[in-house]
Design an enzyme around this catalytic site. Sequence first.
Site, PDB file in Angstrom:
ATOM      1  N   SER A 126       0.834  -1.204   0.000  1.00  0.00           N
ATOM      2  CA  SER A 126       0.000   0.000   0.000  1.00  0.00           C
ATOM      3  C   SER A 126       0.863   1.245   0.000  1.00  0.00           C
ATOM      4  O   SER A 126       1.989   1.243   0.529  1.00  0.00           O
ATOM      5  CB  SER A 126      -0.860  -0.025   1.273  1.00  0.00           C
ATOM      6  OG  SER A 126      -1.404   1.241   1.530  1.00  0.00           O
ATOM      7  N   TYR A 151      -2.008  -1.379  11.167  1.00  0.00           N
ATOM      8  CA  TYR A 151      -2.355  -1.926   9.850  1.00  0.00           C
ATOM      9  C   TYR A 151      -1.268  -1.549   8.836  1.00  0.00           C
ATOM     10  O   TYR A 151      -0.740  -2.397   8.114  1.00  0.00           O
ATOM     11  CB  TYR A 151      -3.718  -1.399   9.378  1.00  0.00           C
ATOM     12  CG  TYR A 151      -3.900  -1.480   7.888  1.00  0.00           C
ATOM     13  CD1 TYR A 151      -4.216  -2.682   7.269  1.00  0.00           C
ATOM     14  CD2 TYR A 151      -3.682  -0.361   7.068  1.00  0.00           C
ATOM     15  CE1 TYR A 151      -4.324  -2.770   5.893  1.00  0.00           C
ATOM     16  CE2 TYR A 151      -3.792  -0.437   5.691  1.00  0.00           C
ATOM     17  CZ  TYR A 151      -4.114  -1.647   5.111  1.00  0.00           C
ATOM     18  OH  TYR A 151      -4.200  -1.725   3.751  1.00  0.00           O
ATOM     19  N   LYS A 155       1.917  -3.764   6.528  1.00  0.00           N
ATOM     20  CA  LYS A 155       2.306  -3.700   5.104  1.00  0.00           C
ATOM     21  C   LYS A 155       3.819  -3.534   4.988  1.00  0.00           C
ATOM     22  O   LYS A 155       4.482  -4.213   4.203  1.00  0.00           O
ATOM     23  CB  LYS A 155       1.584  -2.538   4.406  1.00  0.00           C
ATOM     24  CG  LYS A 155       0.081  -2.720   4.280  1.00  0.00           C
ATOM     25  CD  LYS A 155      -0.283  -3.886   3.379  1.00  0.00           C
ATOM     26  CE  LYS A 155      -1.760  -4.130   3.257  1.00  0.00           C
ATOM     27  NZ  LYS A 155      -2.111  -5.415   2.642  1.00  0.00           N
TER      28      LYS A 155
HETATM   29  N1  UFG Z   1     -12.542  11.111   3.865  1.00  0.00           N
HETATM   30  C1  UFG Z   1     -13.530  12.015   4.223  1.00  0.00           C
HETATM   31  N2  UFG Z   1     -14.688  11.519   4.735  1.00  0.00           N
HETATM   32  C2  UFG Z   1     -14.915  10.189   4.905  1.00  0.00           C
HETATM   33  C3  UFG Z   1     -13.882   9.268   4.531  1.00  0.00           C
HETATM   34  C4  UFG Z   1     -12.716   9.776   4.031  1.00  0.00           C
HETATM   35  O1  UFG Z   1     -13.361  13.232   4.100  1.00  0.00           O
HETATM   36  O2  UFG Z   1     -15.982   9.813   5.384  1.00  0.00           O
HETATM   37  C5  UFG Z   1     -11.283  11.631   3.295  1.00  0.00           C
HETATM   38  C6  UFG Z   1     -10.067  11.285   4.122  1.00  0.00           C
HETATM   39  O3  UFG Z   1      -9.887  12.230   5.124  1.00  0.00           O
HETATM   40  C7  UFG Z   1      -8.979  11.286   3.052  1.00  0.00           C
HETATM   41  C8  UFG Z   1      -9.698  10.837   1.787  1.00  0.00           C
HETATM   42  O4  UFG Z   1     -11.088  11.033   2.047  1.00  0.00           O
HETATM   43  O5  UFG Z   1      -8.525  12.576   2.866  1.00  0.00           O
HETATM   44  C9  UFG Z   1      -9.476   9.380   1.461  1.00  0.00           C
HETATM   45  O6  UFG Z   1      -9.802   8.602   2.603  1.00  0.00           O
HETATM   46  P1  UFG Z   1      -9.947   7.016   2.540  1.00  0.00           P
HETATM   47  O7  UFG Z   1     -10.278   6.562   3.933  1.00  0.00           O
HETATM   48  O8  UFG Z   1     -10.877   6.632   1.457  1.00  0.00           O
HETATM   49  O9  UFG Z   1      -8.506   6.561   2.108  1.00  0.00           O
HETATM   50  P2  UFG Z   1      -7.114   6.809   2.836  1.00  0.00           P
HETATM   51  O10 UFG Z   1      -6.273   7.569   1.889  1.00  0.00           O
HETATM   52  O11 UFG Z   1      -7.247   7.315   4.204  1.00  0.00           O
HETATM   53  O12 UFG Z   1      -6.730   5.296   2.996  1.00  0.00           O
HETATM   54  C10 UFG Z   1      -5.740   4.730   2.301  1.00  0.00           C
HETATM   55  C11 UFG Z   1      -6.043   3.237   2.100  1.00  0.00           C
HETATM   56  C12 UFG Z   1      -5.884   2.500   3.389  1.00  0.00           C
HETATM   57  C13 UFG Z   1      -4.579   2.875   4.064  1.00  0.00           C
HETATM   58  C14 UFG Z   1      -4.549   4.346   4.314  1.00  0.00           C
HETATM   59  C15 UFG Z   1      -3.286   4.746   5.036  1.00  0.00           C
HETATM   60  O13 UFG Z   1      -7.346   3.036   1.596  1.00  0.00           O
HETATM   61  O14 UFG Z   1      -5.877   1.118   3.104  1.00  0.00           O
HETATM   62  O15 UFG Z   1      -4.602   4.996   3.061  1.00  0.00           O
HETATM   63  O16 UFG Z   1      -3.460   5.924   5.715  1.00  0.00           O
HETATM   64  F1  UFG Z   1      -4.421   2.270   5.240  1.00  0.00           F
END
Ligand code: UFG
Length: 341
Positions: A126, A151, A155
């Site tokens: 990831s 988590y 990775k």
């Molecule tokens: N976000 C929102 N509202 C929500 C959900 C997410 O504003 O309800 C924002 C988050 O703050 C972030 C973006 O949308 O800025 C993306 O969020 P996600 O949760 O969809 O994805 P992430 O980038 O946080 O997650 C990814 C991978 C995970 C990994 C993580 C590491 O999907 O598997 O990065 O931080 F663990």
Amino acid sequence: MNKTVLVSGGAGFIGSHVTVELIEAGYEVVVADNFSNCDRTCYEGVKKITGREDLPLEVMDFCDPEAVKALFGKYHIDAVIHFAAFKAVGESVEQPLKYYRNNLDSFLNVLEAAKEHGSFVLFSSSATVYGEPDSVPVTEATPRKPATSPYGNTKTICEDILRDSVKASGGRLKGILLRYFNPIGAHPSALIGELPRGVPNNLVPFITQTAIGKRECLSIFGNDYPTPDGTCLRDYIDIVDLAKAHVYAVNRMVDGRMKQACEVFNVGTGRPVSVLELVNAFEKVNGVKLNYKFAPRRAGDVTAIWADPSLAESEMGWKATRSVEQTLQAAWAWEKHLAGK
Ligand code: UFG
């Protein structure tokens, strides 16, 4: 004879899409899953899409070394793609031992069996291994940073375990690490897609569930980041594009085209998209209005990360092809399919 690929966690979101692409590329696939975090919806969907009613399914836990040994004894596995793992960032902070035990044990069992049988290994890593990068886009040579969650740490540790085992194996073990950015969307058939249990953590399932009326309001976590519109930047990669990257990687392994015994590739688009841009694109392309509000930042979120995906293109011939709009249409079609609409 067709080569056989074992897909651990093959009934999950990424695993099911990868299974479809492998079958369409002519591989035999063995799906293995313990259904701890998914039901049979996607497995049944894969059979429908591919017309493979006889798709082998092994219901088993990769943490059980005897079960893994037996599996590798039952089939001739040319390559194994390892997805079987827990993936909830927040839960991993609360229950680190559960994550380390499950995600490391299962991978160790796979590696021992793969080494024994001379199977290639593809590990689902990831972009989380880059942490908050000093500069973007990130290449595979960008230094990894300490993980912000157990988590994420699993990775990083699994990457190291694969590298060390390959190095010590005297050529018996070879593997590829794919570092995914943010996989979103669903198969264009709307027969398989993401099925989060409970309240979704990830952005796109939260968007689609809000649009369908399952959730009242989407919270956008933070609008005061140092980015053009104040919301975080990510590299959202279409799930079918991402699944195809696995086929390119498996081809490279089984055709003997690897240049090193352990290789690593970013799987992203190279295109940064903000949370607000994604929300606006969803509304526009699907003609729906989303109820959303700005909320405080979410702990552990990085400001901006996107891939330099050029190595995957120059080395494997893979690149992302689908637009954010196409992907968001597919995500919406899947949510409507789930709702029976
Ligand atoms: N976000 C929102 N509202 C929500 C959900 C997410 O504003 O309800 C924002 C988050 O703050 C972030 C973006 O949308 O800025 C993306 O969020 P996600 O949760 O969809 O994805 P992430 O980038 O946080 O997650 C990814 C991978 C995970 C990994 C993580 C590491 O999907 O598997 O990065 O931080 F663990």
